[in-house]
Motif scaffolding. Structure first.
Motif, PDB file in Angstrom:
ATOM      1  N   ASP A 190      16.387  -1.105 -12.954  1.00 25.96           N
ATOM      2  CA  ASP A 190      17.051   0.050 -12.339  1.00 25.96           C
ATOM      3  C   ASP A 190      17.433  -0.161 -10.878  1.00 25.96           C
ATOM      4  OD1 ASP A 190      16.921   1.696 -14.635  1.00 25.96           O
ATOM      5  OD2 ASP A 190      14.827   2.154 -14.196  1.00 25.96           O
ATOM      6  N   HIS A 191      16.762  -1.067 -10.187  1.00 25.53           N
ATOM      7  CA  HIS A 191      16.956  -1.181  -8.742  1.00 25.53           C
ATOM      8  C   HIS A 191      17.536  -2.518  -8.279  1.00 25.53           C
ATOM      9  CE1 HIS A 191      14.863   2.621  -8.315  1.00 25.53           C
ATOM     10  NE2 HIS A 191      13.848   2.141  -9.017  1.00 25.53           N
ATOM     11  N   GLY A 192      17.672  -3.487  -9.187  1.00 29.82           N
ATOM     12  CA  GLY A 192      18.313  -4.735  -8.818  1.00 29.82           C
ATOM     13  C   GLY A 192      17.361  -5.769  -8.258  1.00 29.82           C
ATOM     14  N   ILE A 193      17.902  -6.645  -7.397  1.00 27.48           N
ATOM     15  CA  ILE A 193      17.177  -7.828  -6.942  1.00 27.48           C
ATOM     16  C   ILE A 193      16.268  -7.493  -5.760  1.00 27.48           C
ATOM     17  CG2 ILE A 193      17.433 -10.166  -6.028  1.00 27.48           C
ATOM     18  CD1 ILE A 193      20.201 -10.229  -7.337  1.00 27.48           C
ATOM     19  N   GLY A 194      15.004  -7.844  -5.906  1.00 25.64           N
ATOM     20  CA  GLY A 194      14.026  -7.694  -4.836  1.00 25.64           C
ATOM     21  C   GLY A 194      13.163  -8.941  -4.765  1.00 25.64           C
ATOM     22  N   ARG A 195      12.197  -8.927  -3.845  1.00 27.43           N
ATOM     23  CA  ARG A 195      11.280 -10.057  -3.695  1.00 27.43           C
ATOM     24  C   ARG A 195       9.868  -9.600  -4.038  1.00 27.43           C
ATOM     25  NH1 ARG A 195      12.183 -11.152   1.132  1.00 27.43           N
ATOM     26  NH2 ARG A 195      13.604 -12.910   0.917  1.00 27.43           N
ATOM     27  N   TYR A 196       9.229 -10.347  -4.942  1.00 22.25           N
ATOM     28  CA  TYR A 196       7.854 -10.026  -5.338  1.00 22.25           C
ATOM     29  C   TYR A 196       6.907 -10.524  -4.254  1.00 22.25           C
ATOM     30  CZ  TYR A 196       3.418 -10.504  -7.850  1.00 22.25           C
ATOM     31  OH  TYR A 196       2.095 -10.441  -8.225  1.00 22.25           O
ATOM     32  N   GLU A 197       6.054  -9.623  -3.765  1.00 20.63           N
ATOM     33  CA  GLU A 197       5.142  -9.972  -2.673  1.00 20.63           C
ATOM     34  C   GLU A 197       3.693 -10.114  -3.125  1.00 20.63           C
ATOM     35  OE1 GLU A 197       6.317 -10.837   0.012  1.00 20.63           O
ATOM     36  OE2 GLU A 197       8.268  -9.878   0.258  1.00 20.63           O
ATOM     37  N   GLY A 198       3.388  -9.718  -4.351  1.00 21.55           N
ATOM     38  CA  GLY A 198       2.016  -9.856  -4.839  1.00 21.55           C
ATOM     39  C   GLY A 198       1.485  -8.557  -5.426  1.00 21.55           C
ATOM     40  N   LEU A 199       0.236  -8.608  -5.872  1.00 19.38           N
ATOM     41  CA  LEU A 199      -0.419  -7.422  -6.426  1.00 19.38           C
ATOM     42  C   LEU A 199      -1.099  -6.638  -5.317  1.00 19.38           C
ATOM     43  CD1 LEU A 199      -2.142  -8.688  -9.705  1.00 19.38           C
ATOM     44  CD2 LEU A 199      -0.279  -7.037  -9.531  1.00 19.38           C
ATOM     45  N   GLU A 200      -1.096  -5.323  -5.456  1.00 16.81           N
ATOM     46  CA  GLU A 200      -1.774  -4.470  -4.477  1.00 16.81           C
ATOM     47  C   GLU A 200      -2.404  -3.294  -5.207  1.00 16.81           C
ATOM     48  OE1 GLU A 200      -0.639  -1.802  -0.549  1.00 16.81           O
ATOM     49  OE2 GLU A 200       0.413  -3.700  -0.929  1.00 16.81           O
ATOM     50  N   ALA A 201      -3.642  -3.010  -4.890  1.00 16.59           N
ATOM     51  CA  ALA A 201      -4.357  -1.888  -5.510  1.00 16.59           C
ATOM     52  C   ALA A 201      -4.096  -0.622  -4.694  1.00 16.59           C
ATOM     53  CB  ALA A 201      -5.854  -2.182  -5.586  1.00 16.59           C
ATOM     54  N   LEU A 202      -3.478   0.381  -5.304  1.00 13.43           N
ATOM     55  CA  LEU A 202      -3.200   1.656  -4.652  1.00 13.43           C
ATOM     56  C   LEU A 202      -4.162   2.714  -5.188  1.00 13.43           C
ATOM     57  CD1 LEU A 202       0.719   1.774  -4.755  1.00 13.43           C
ATOM     58  CD2 LEU A 202      -0.766   0.883  -2.940  1.00 13.43           C
ATOM     59  N   ASP A 203      -4.481   3.659  -4.327  1.00 15.44           N
ATOM     60  CA  ASP A 203      -5.361   4.766  -4.725  1.00 15.44           C
ATOM     61  C   ASP A 203      -4.496   5.830  -5.426  1.00 15.44           C
ATOM     62  OD1 ASP A 203      -8.041   6.134  -4.562  1.00 15.44           O
ATOM     63  OD2 ASP A 203      -6.760   7.636  -3.611  1.00 15.44           O
ATOM     64  N   VAL A 204      -4.717   6.009  -6.718  1.00 21.23           N
ATOM     65  CA  VAL A 204      -3.965   6.988  -7.504  1.00 21.23           C
ATOM     66  C   VAL A 204      -4.961   7.937  -8.160  1.00 21.23           C
ATOM     67  CG1 VAL A 204      -2.353   7.343  -9.409  1.00 21.23           C
ATOM     68  CG2 VAL A 204      -2.145   5.296  -7.958  1.00 21.23           C
ATOM     69  N   GLY A 205      -4.944   9.180  -7.707  1.00 19.97           N
ATOM     70  CA  GLY A 205      -5.862  10.162  -8.279  1.00 19.97           C
ATOM     71  C   GLY A 205      -7.313   9.829  -8.023  1.00 19.97           C
ATOM     72  N   GLY A 206      -7.584   9.155  -6.909  1.00 20.72           N
ATOM     73  CA  GLY A 206      -8.964   8.833  -6.577  1.00 20.72           C
ATOM     74  C   GLY A 206      -9.476   7.560  -7.215  1.00 20.72           C
ATOM     75  N   ALA A 207      -8.601   6.824  -7.921  1.00 18.74           N
ATOM     76  CA  ALA A 207      -9.026   5.580  -8.569  1.00 18.74           C
ATOM     77  C   ALA A 207      -8.033   4.474  -8.225  1.00 18.74           C
ATOM     78  CB  ALA A 207      -9.103   5.759 -10.092  1.00 18.74           C
ATOM     79  N   PRO A 208      -8.518   3.243  -8.059  1.00 14.08           N
ATOM     80  CA  PRO A 208      -7.602   2.140  -7.737  1.00 14.08           C
ATOM     81  C   PRO A 208      -6.705   1.810  -8.932  1.00 14.08           C
ATOM     82  CG  PRO A 208      -9.806   1.291  -8.150  1.00 14.08           C
ATOM     83  CD  PRO A 208      -9.917   2.787  -8.151  1.00 14.08           C
ATOM     84  N   HIS A 209      -5.420   1.507  -8.628  1.00 20.20           N
ATOM     85  CA  HIS A 209      -4.449   1.201  -9.678  1.00 20.20           C
ATOM     86  C   HIS A 209      -3.648  -0.012  -9.229  1.00 20.20           C
ATOM     87  CE1 HIS A 209      -2.358   2.770 -13.312  1.00 20.20           C
ATOM     88  NE2 HIS A 209      -1.414   1.952 -12.871  1.00 20.20           N
ATOM     89  N   ASP A 210      -3.637  -1.077 -10.050  1.00 19.57           N
ATOM     90  CA  ASP A 210      -2.921  -2.308  -9.687  1.00 19.57           C
ATOM     91  C   ASP A 210      -1.411  -2.112  -9.833  1.00 19.57           C
ATOM     92  OD1 ASP A 210      -5.163  -3.779  -9.081  1.00 19.57           O
ATOM     93  OD2 ASP A 210      -5.443  -4.501 -11.128  1.00 19.57           O
ATOM     94  N   CYS A 211      -0.697  -2.518  -8.779  1.00 20.83           N
ATOM     95  CA  CYS A 211       0.764  -2.429  -8.783  1.00 20.83           C
ATOM     96  C   CYS A 211       1.361  -3.733  -8.246  1.00 20.83           C
ATOM     97  CB  CYS A 211       1.264  -1.271  -7.907  1.00 20.83           C
ATOM     98  SG  CYS A 211       0.769   0.371  -8.482  1.00 20.83           S
ATOM     99  N   LEU A 212       2.555  -4.049  -8.683  1.00 23.04           N
ATOM    100  CA  LEU A 212       3.306  -5.176  -8.151  1.00 23.04           C
ATOM    101  C   LEU A 212       4.141  -4.670  -6.979  1.00 23.04           C
ATOM    102  CD1 LEU A 212       3.151  -5.519 -11.473  1.00 23.04           C
ATOM    103  CD2 LEU A 212       4.512  -7.558 -10.964  1.00 23.04           C
ATOM    104  N   ARG A 213       3.987  -5.296  -5.806  1.00 23.39           N
ATOM    105  CA  ARG A 213       4.708  -4.864  -4.613  1.00 23.39           C
ATOM    106  C   ARG A 213       5.998  -5.669  -4.484  1.00 23.39           C
ATOM    107  NH1 ARG A 213       1.304  -6.182  -1.158  1.00 23.39           N
ATOM    108  NH2 ARG A 213       2.297  -7.901  -0.047  1.00 23.39           N
ATOM    109  N   LEU A 214       7.131  -4.941  -4.424  1.00 21.47           N
ATOM    110  CA  LEU A 214       8.436  -5.564  -4.273  1.00 21.47           C
ATOM    111  C   LEU A 214       9.046  -5.150  -2.940  1.00 21.47           C
ATOM    112  CD1 LEU A 214      10.005  -4.885  -7.813  1.00 21.47           C
ATOM    113  CD2 LEU A 214       8.464  -6.731  -7.127  1.00 21.47           C
ATOM    114  N   THR A 215       9.757  -6.080  -2.302  1.00 20.56           N
ATOM    115  CA  THR A 215      10.466  -5.798  -1.052  1.00 20.56           C
ATOM    116  C   THR A 215      11.966  -5.869  -1.312  1.00 20.56           C
ATOM    117  OG1 THR A 215       8.688  -6.714   0.291  1.00 20.56           O
ATOM    118  CG2 THR A 215      10.851  -6.545   1.319  1.00 20.56           C
TER     119      THR A 215
END
Length: 601
Positions: free
Chosen positions: A502-527
């Motif tokens: 949906d968003h086109g070309i970006g750069r993958y920067e790595g995995l990052e754990a975000l706090d979602v609803g009080g629990a850590p959630h693994d996400c792929l960070r794109l720039t």
């Protein structure tokens, strides 16, 4: 086991062969190869599926024969995409084996190819007689030489190795994934000496079995050596009269970078192209049933796509898209006259399912096998009972009966059901020779992908589809997404360019754990452009694909911008334009009439 040839082989010319139902064609090809071992056989299947089935059947019928497959490119003529590296590697493997067989004076193998592959010209044999690079433990080899070889012969350099045709460099270690191998290699250097060669697991990165020697072969028919690059630059300017700085193909090749679809300009890289049959100059050509019809359809497709490309040049210039300068069809492909000319160079045998009774047609004697369609539709008849009775009746006449199914599990299940209906003598076999050693009243079972059975020369083959009308398969349940994260994440390394649907070309920067609803959630960070960030939950990883290699020159899309959607819209419109053109050409061809031709008396 030596197969029996049901007719005397002619010396030259083209001849039709009747009575060759599907399945029996492999027996006939094996018999021809064994009758003329010095010649070799080039079998031309209609498509890739029939090529694969023929290779499987030949290895069952005559495992002592050397059988090689030569697939066609898995992309359209004049495409902007390259063939898959595994396809290219398989083609190079076969061409190398043929070149070495010719030089070494060995018996020529049986080569199974397709109509599409035969119609496309290939690099001359000289390109493959010395194209490999041997790696040996303890041998002297500069790392730079290995890297130059890999870059020039189709391998892509990435931060980590996860797919075939890739390599990475980490200090004194080079990881390499040759196509066609089950696992990648890890080459450990001590200075300019190869200290160790090991297989390793691309997921865990753990080294495994040691190897003493391994030969690397090119994975592309296009090589980007300095000589090939210079040949391309000269030939491209001579052919198209341009060396424009706005031509991404010319710029990429000039810089020694791989460009998507560059294989479609193969004639410009300095290596002469020849027909595939020139690798087997004495071979007997056997043509699949309806191969001539498949040839006509393929030549029409080639012509249509070339016409579409040449007509789109003006539209591409106006839209600012890279202009696709297509080579003439005769630079890449054979034509109809070339196809007919095969009979002047080889003995050509065209297979047909049914006999004709004509004296001018060679008769192989094969007939379709048993069919239980009536029993399947009759609610008062058990199809397995009907099959068992029919098989026993055939055995009583002296015929040997072989039961086949697409998988070992399927043939065992059918065999067990026939056992319950009175066929007690059964044996699992892995070759025709092994089956023929058993008594005639023994039902053989083999895993073969035949769609329909046949009867010929005292042998009856019954397939699962003859009995059931369809293959006895079970739906394989998909693994839960959580079980595939590790494998999919292995395809991405920090710094890789990726494409979000949906968003086109970006750069993958790595995995990052975000706090979602009080629990850590693994996400792929794109720039994205402007240092904008996008976080993609790992369970949605399927919306991402990797973009090119690490050396690609890429402009990041703006997150939330319209450029990506506009590019997708332009591509969709171009596809619609090409489709409309092809439909128009097909309609004109359908209504066009010509004077009838009268066959000579």
């Amino acid at each position: 086991m030596t197969a029996k040839l049901p007719f005397l082989l002619p010396e030259s010319g083209r001849h039709d062969v009747g009575g060759v139902p599907d399945g029996f064609d492999a027996h006939l090809v094996a018999a021809i190869a064994q009758a003329r071992p010095a010649n070799g056989v080039l079998h031309v299947a209609r498509d890739d599926l029939r090529m694969t089935r023929m290779v499987e059947a030949l290895r069952f019928v005559a495992p002592e024969l050397e059988v090689l497959a030569f697939p066609a490119w898995d992309c359209l003529p004049y495409d902007r995409a390259s063939p898959h590296r595994d396809i290219l590697a398989a083609r190079i493997e076969t061409l190398t084996a043929l070149a070495m067989a010719a030089n070494g004076g060995r018996p020529m193998p049986v080569v199974v190819t397709t109509v599409g592959a035969l119609l496309q010209k290939v690099p001359a044999a000289a390109a493959f007689t010395s194209g490999g690079l041997a790696l040996e433990r303890g041998a002297e080899l500069a790392q730079e030489k290995l890297v130059d070889y890999l870059l020039g012969n189709g391998y892509l350099r990435n931060a980590t190795v996860s797919e075939s045709g890739e390599f990475s460099v980490r200090g004194g270690i080079i990881d390499l994934y040759p196509p066609g191998t089950a696992q990648p290699l890890r080459i450990d250097f001590f200075g300019d000496e190869i200290e160790d060669i090991r297989l390793f697991d691309p997921l865990s990165q753990r080294s495994q079995e040691k190897l003493e020697r391994f030969e690397i072969k090119p994975v592309n028919e296009v090589t980007l050596t300095p000589a090939a690059i210079e040949a391309f630059r000269t030939a491209y300017r001579e052919t198209f009269g341009t060396s424009g700085t706005d031509d991404p193909l010319y710029e990429a090749i000039s810089a020694g970078r791989h460009y998507p679809g560059m294989e479609h300009w193969l004639p410009l890289f300095g290596t002469p192209l020849v027909p595939l049959d020139s690798y087997l100059p004495q071979a007997i050509l056997t043509l699949d049933h309806q191969a001539d019809e498949a040839k006509r359809a393929r030549l029409d497709t080639i012509s249509d796509f070339h016409s579409a490309r040449t007509q789109l040049v003006r539209a591409e210039r106006e839209s600012g898209a890279p202009v696709y300068r297509a080579l003439p069809t005769d630079r890449l492909y054979l034509n109809d006259a070339d196809w007919r000319g095969l009979a002047r160079k080889h003995l050509v045998l065209g297979f047909h399912h049914f006999g004709t009774g004509s004296e001018s047609v060679l008769e192989a004697g094969g007939t379709p096998g048993l069919n239980f369609a009536e029993a399947r539709t009759n609610p008062d008849v058990n199809v397995y009972d009907a099959a068992a009775k029919a098989i026993r009746a055939e055995q009583q006449t002296g015929k040997r009966v072989l039961l086949t199914a697409v998988s070992q599990g399927a043939v065992e299940r059918i065999g067990h059901l026939l056992l319950e209906h009175g066929l007690a003598k059964q044996v699992a076999v892995d070759s025709l020779g092994a089956f023929m050693a058993w008594p005639r009243d023994t039902l053989g079972r083999a895993a073969l992908g035949l769609e329909a059975g046949f009867s010929a020369d005292g042998l009856l083959v019954v397939t699962e589809q003859d009995i059931l009308g369809d293959r006895l398969t079970r739906t394989v349940s998909r693994k839960r997404k959580s079980e595939t994260f590790l494998a999919e994440l292995a395809n991405f390394a920090a710094g890789d360019f990726v494409v979000h649907v949906d968003h086109g070309i970006g750069r993958y920067e790595g995995l990052e754990a975000l706090d979602v609803g009080g629990a850590p959630h693994d996400c792929l960070r794109l720039t994205y452009a402007g240092n904008d960030k996008l976080y993609v939950p790992v369970e949605n990883i399927e919306v991402l694909t990797r973009y090119g290699g690490e050396d690609a020159v890429v402009e990041l899309d703006k997150l939330g911008g319209a450029a990506w959607q506009a590019r997708k819209a332009r591509v969709k419109q171009r596809i619609r334009d090409i489709t409309q053109h092809l439909l128009k050409v097909a309609a004109q061809r359908a209504i066009r009439e010509s004077d009838p031709l009268t066959a000579p008396a």
